[in-house]
Motif scaffolding. Sequence first.
Motif, mmCIF file in Angstrom:
data_model
loop_
_atom_site.group_PDB
_atom_site.id
_atom_site.type_symbol
_atom_site.label_atom_id
_atom_site.label_comp_id
_atom_site.label_asym_id
_atom_site.label_seq_id
_atom_site.Cartn_x
_atom_site.Cartn_y
_atom_site.Cartn_z
ATOM 1 N N CYS A 45 5.681 4.830 -10.210
ATOM 2 C CA CYS A 45 5.727 5.182 -8.789
ATOM 3 C C CYS A 45 4.349 5.001 -8.143
ATOM 4 O O CYS A 45 4.240 4.494 -7.033
ATOM 5 C CB CYS A 45 6.225 6.609 -8.609
ATOM 6 N N SER A 46 3.306 5.393 -8.844
ATOM 7 C CA SER A 46 1.952 5.250 -8.329
ATOM 8 C C SER A 46 1.614 3.778 -8.092
ATOM 9 O O SER A 46 1.103 3.410 -7.030
ATOM 10 C CB SER A 46 0.949 5.866 -9.311
ATOM 11 N N ASP A 47 1.914 2.939 -9.069
ATOM 12 C CA ASP A 47 1.647 1.501 -8.940
ATOM 13 C C ASP A 47 2.498 0.893 -7.827
ATOM 14 O O ASP A 47 2.010 0.095 -7.019
ATOM 15 C CB ASP A 47 1.927 0.776 -10.260
ATOM 16 N N LEU A 48 3.770 1.259 -7.784
ATOM 17 C CA LEU A 48 4.679 0.754 -6.766
ATOM 18 C C LEU A 48 4.229 1.188 -5.377
ATOM 19 O O LEU A 48 4.225 0.393 -4.436
ATOM 20 C CB LEU A 48 6.096 1.264 -7.048
ATOM 21 N N PHE A 49 3.841 2.441 -5.246
ATOM 22 C CA PHE A 49 3.384 2.969 -3.962
ATOM 23 C C PHE A 49 2.198 2.151 -3.457
ATOM 24 O O PHE A 49 2.167 1.740 -2.297
ATOM 25 C CB PHE A 49 2.989 4.446 -4.088
ATOM 26 N N TYR A 50 1.251 1.883 -4.323
ATOM 27 C CA TYR A 50 0.064 1.115 -3.926
ATOM 28 C C TYR A 50 0.451 -0.300 -3.496
ATOM 29 O O TYR A 50 -0.038 -0.805 -2.489
ATOM 30 C CB TYR A 50 -0.957 1.065 -5.061
ATOM 31 N N ARG A 51 1.355 -0.922 -4.253
ATOM 32 C CA ARG A 51 1.799 -2.282 -3.918
ATOM 33 C C ARG A 51 2.513 -2.327 -2.573
ATOM 34 O O ARG A 51 2.294 -3.225 -1.763
ATOM 35 C CB ARG A 51 2.751 -2.808 -4.991
ATOM 36 N N ILE A 52 3.367 -1.356 -2.326
ATOM 37 C CA ILE A 52 4.185 -1.365 -1.108
ATOM 38 C C ILE A 52 3.425 -0.853 0.104
ATOM 39 O O ILE A 52 3.501 -1.428 1.186
ATOM 40 C CB ILE A 52 5.470 -0.538 -1.322
ATOM 41 N N MET A 53 2.687 0.237 -0.076
ATOM 42 C CA MET A 53 2.055 0.898 1.070
ATOM 43 C C MET A 53 0.615 0.433 1.309
ATOM 44 O O MET A 53 0.035 0.722 2.347
ATOM 45 C CB MET A 53 2.089 2.415 0.887
ATOM 46 N N GLY A 54 0.030 -0.235 0.322
ATOM 47 C CA GLY A 54 -1.312 -0.776 0.508
ATOM 48 C C GLY A 54 -2.444 0.213 0.309
ATOM 49 O O GLY A 54 -3.592 -0.107 0.584
ATOM 50 N N GLU A 55 -2.134 1.388 -0.151
ATOM 51 C CA GLU A 55 -3.153 2.390 -0.462
ATOM 52 C C GLU A 55 -2.588 3.362 -1.485
ATOM 53 O O GLU A 55 -1.383 3.414 -1.702
ATOM 54 C CB GLU A 55 -3.637 3.124 0.797
ATOM 55 N N SER A 56 -3.468 4.123 -2.091
ATOM 56 C CA SER A 56 -3.011 5.072 -3.104
ATOM 57 C C SER A 56 -2.193 6.176 -2.454
ATOM 58 O O SER A 56 -2.310 6.441 -1.251
ATOM 59 C CB SER A 56 -4.211 5.695 -3.824
ATOM 60 N N PHE A 57 -1.371 6.839 -3.266
ATOM 61 C CA PHE A 57 -0.567 7.948 -2.764
ATOM 62 C C PHE A 57 -1.466 9.042 -2.195
ATOM 63 O O PHE A 57 -1.228 9.535 -1.094
ATOM 64 C CB PHE A 57 0.318 8.513 -3.890
ATOM 65 N N SER A 58 -2.514 9.408 -2.925
ATOM 66 C CA SER A 58 -3.391 10.492 -2.448
ATOM 67 C C SER A 58 -4.110 10.095 -1.161
ATOM 68 O O SER A 58 -4.233 10.916 -0.244
ATOM 69 C CB SER A 58 -4.388 10.906 -3.525
ATOM 70 N N GLY A 59 -4.552 8.850 -1.067
ATOM 71 C CA GLY A 59 -5.202 8.386 0.160
ATOM 72 C C GLY A 59 -4.247 8.388 1.339
ATOM 73 O O GLY A 59 -4.602 8.796 2.449
ATOM 74 N N TYR A 60 -3.031 7.930 1.090
ATOM 75 C CA TYR A 60 -2.011 7.915 2.139
ATOM 76 C C TYR A 60 -1.714 9.329 2.603
ATOM 77 O O TYR A 60 -1.642 9.592 3.807
ATOM 78 C CB TYR A 60 -0.737 7.244 1.618
ATOM 79 N N MET A 61 -1.519 10.249 1.650
ATOM 80 C CA MET A 61 -1.196 11.633 2.006
ATOM 81 C C MET A 61 -2.341 12.283 2.776
ATOM 82 O O MET A 61 -2.101 12.992 3.762
ATOM 83 C CB MET A 61 -0.855 12.441 0.752
ATOM 84 N N ARG A 62 -3.568 12.048 2.343
ATOM 85 C CA ARG A 62 -4.730 12.615 3.043
ATOM 86 C C ARG A 62 -4.758 12.115 4.492
ATOM 87 O O ARG A 62 -4.868 12.898 5.441
ATOM 88 C CB ARG A 62 -6.009 12.233 2.296
#
Length: 179
Positions: A101-118
């Motif tokens: 999920c972490s790798d997929l999130f970065y690929r799809i959203m263009g940033e890490s999950f924690s960075g996106y959430m922040r």
Amino acid sequence: MMNDAHDLTIPTDRLRTLSSELRAQSPQWADRLEQATTEQDLRNLVCDLFNLSHALPSQKESSNETHTLSGRITRFINENLHRGLTLKVLANFLGYSEKYCSDLFYRIMGESFSGYMRRHRVERAQSLLTTTAQTLAEVATAVGFSDQFAFSHFFKRATGRSPREIRSRLTVHAMQKAL
């Protein structure tokens, strides 16, 4: 002709094909399918997959899979931000392992999950602070913090300004406009 559900058999080669198709979407679920040894195991897996079917794109959506999945992720985060989302919660929602999920999130959203959430929490908090009269505690809860002190610390570290500064600047600006 009536079919008895117990007479239903799935050829082994079809199970392998299903497993490999599923593996492309979710390795965790493919592993569960391959480990099913009884009819009850298969029923339980199908029920679990049915409950998570919204996380897997349909065949007609597959050409637009990235867009669809990013929309699902964004919608899920927007609807559940107040719950203090974690990568584990998102991974469970999608039916993936946390690592995948972490790798997929970065690929799809263009940033890490924690960075996106922040970033998302800061943007939502700034919007609430500047457009509503919600208390700091209410804003903190709306962006997933259990107390306003943790929220204030997070917000100041992320923006360089406290939530109270943002709100007081808004009040001063509104008063200047009124004059």
